[in-house]
Design a protein around this motif. Structure first.
Motif, PDB file in Angstrom:
ATOM      1  N   GLU A 116     115.047  38.479 -19.238  1.00 54.71           N
ATOM      2  CA  GLU A 116     115.892  38.488 -18.041  1.00 54.71           C
ATOM      3  C   GLU A 116     116.589  39.847 -17.902  1.00 54.71           C
ATOM      4  OE1 GLU A 116     119.497  35.896 -16.016  1.00 54.71           O
ATOM      5  OE2 GLU A 116     118.367  35.027 -17.676  1.00 54.71           O
ATOM      6  N   ALA A 117     117.083  40.373 -19.006  1.00 60.55           N
ATOM      7  CA  ALA A 117     117.725  41.690 -18.989  1.00 60.55           C
ATOM      8  C   ALA A 117     116.745  42.757 -18.510  1.00 60.55           C
ATOM      9  CB  ALA A 117     118.252  42.034 -20.376  1.00 60.55           C
ATOM     10  N   ASP A 118     115.507  42.672 -18.984  1.00 60.27           N
ATOM     11  CA  ASP A 118     114.498  43.647 -18.563  1.00 60.27           C
ATOM     12  C   ASP A 118     114.251  43.576 -17.057  1.00 60.27           C
ATOM     13  OD1 ASP A 118     114.153  44.656 -21.130  1.00 60.27           O
ATOM     14  OD2 ASP A 118     112.491  43.309 -21.587  1.00 60.27           O
ATOM     15  N   ARG A 119     114.233  42.348 -16.512  1.00 61.73           N
ATOM     16  CA  ARG A 119     114.039  42.199 -15.062  1.00 61.73           C
ATOM     17  C   ARG A 119     115.221  42.821 -14.292  1.00 61.73           C
ATOM     18  NH1 ARG A 119     111.863  37.332 -16.861  1.00 61.73           N
ATOM     19  NH2 ARG A 119     113.811  36.194 -16.540  1.00 61.73           N
ATOM     20  N   PHE A 120     116.436  42.554 -14.760  1.00 61.68           N
ATOM     21  CA  PHE A 120     117.605  43.149 -14.112  1.00 61.68           C
ATOM     22  C   PHE A 120     117.567  44.673 -14.223  1.00 61.68           C
ATOM     23  CE2 PHE A 120     119.941  38.971 -14.811  1.00 61.68           C
ATOM     24  CZ  PHE A 120     119.977  38.630 -13.459  1.00 61.68           C
ATOM     25  N   GLN A 121     117.164  45.157 -15.383  1.00 64.36           N
ATOM     26  CA  GLN A 121     117.095  46.605 -15.593  1.00 64.36           C
ATOM     27  C   GLN A 121     116.094  47.227 -14.622  1.00 64.36           C
ATOM     28  OE1 GLN A 121     116.441  47.822 -19.649  1.00 64.36           O
ATOM     29  NE2 GLN A 121     115.547  49.742 -19.032  1.00 64.36           N
TER      30      GLN A 121
END
Length: 147
Positions: free
Chosen positions: A40-45
């Motif tokens: 999820e963090a990677d998608r937000f990033q």
């Protein structure tokens, strides 16, 4: 030269919690939650929503402080997205304490040092990356940058 987050490296993604060592390893449910938070963090990033990405990385690392993909990708986000070189370096160093030969982390750390104009240190870290996996695509892509 821009490098994608370590998460995109399928070879490195195959390195699991077993390679991080047994200290305080979360149970299977916790490990799954860490992977979900990191993804999820990677998608937000990728969407350049760095505040939400940072929140997810922090949650993942609260569950497993030794999760190398979260450490490396969080460091990359801090370096490229927020220009916080000091915090990014701290996270890369933590990731390398867990997995000293993780090529993606070494490449990203060398890129950080290069961005910070610390050329000799960057070259030394890149040499380590090249020694760990000379066929890694990021190593091949950046040979001229660090020669």
């Amino acid at each position: 030269e821009h490098q994608p987050p370590a998460q995109r490296d399928a070879h490195q993604r195959g390195q699991s919690a077993g390679q991080r060592g047994g200290a305080n390893k979360p149970d299977a449910r916790g490990e799954k939650e860490v992977e979900q938070m990191c993804a999820e963090a990677d998608r937000f990033q990728q969407a350049r929503d760095y505040e939400r990405a940072e929140l997810c990385f922090r949650k993942a690392l609260a569950i497993d402080p030794r999760h190398t993909r979260s450490l490396c990708n969080y460091a990359y986000m801090l370096h490229v997205g927020k220009r916080d070189f000091a915090k990014a370096e701290e996270l890369y160093r933590r990731a390398l304490q867990v997995e000293p030969s993780r090529t993606a982390t070494l490449c990203n750390y060398a890129y950080l040092l290069h961005s910070d104009k610390r050329m000799e240190e960057a070259r030394q870290i890149f040499i380590r990356a090249k020694e760990t996996n000379p066929e890694h695509p990021w190593v091949k892509k950046n040979l001229t940058l660090f020669s």
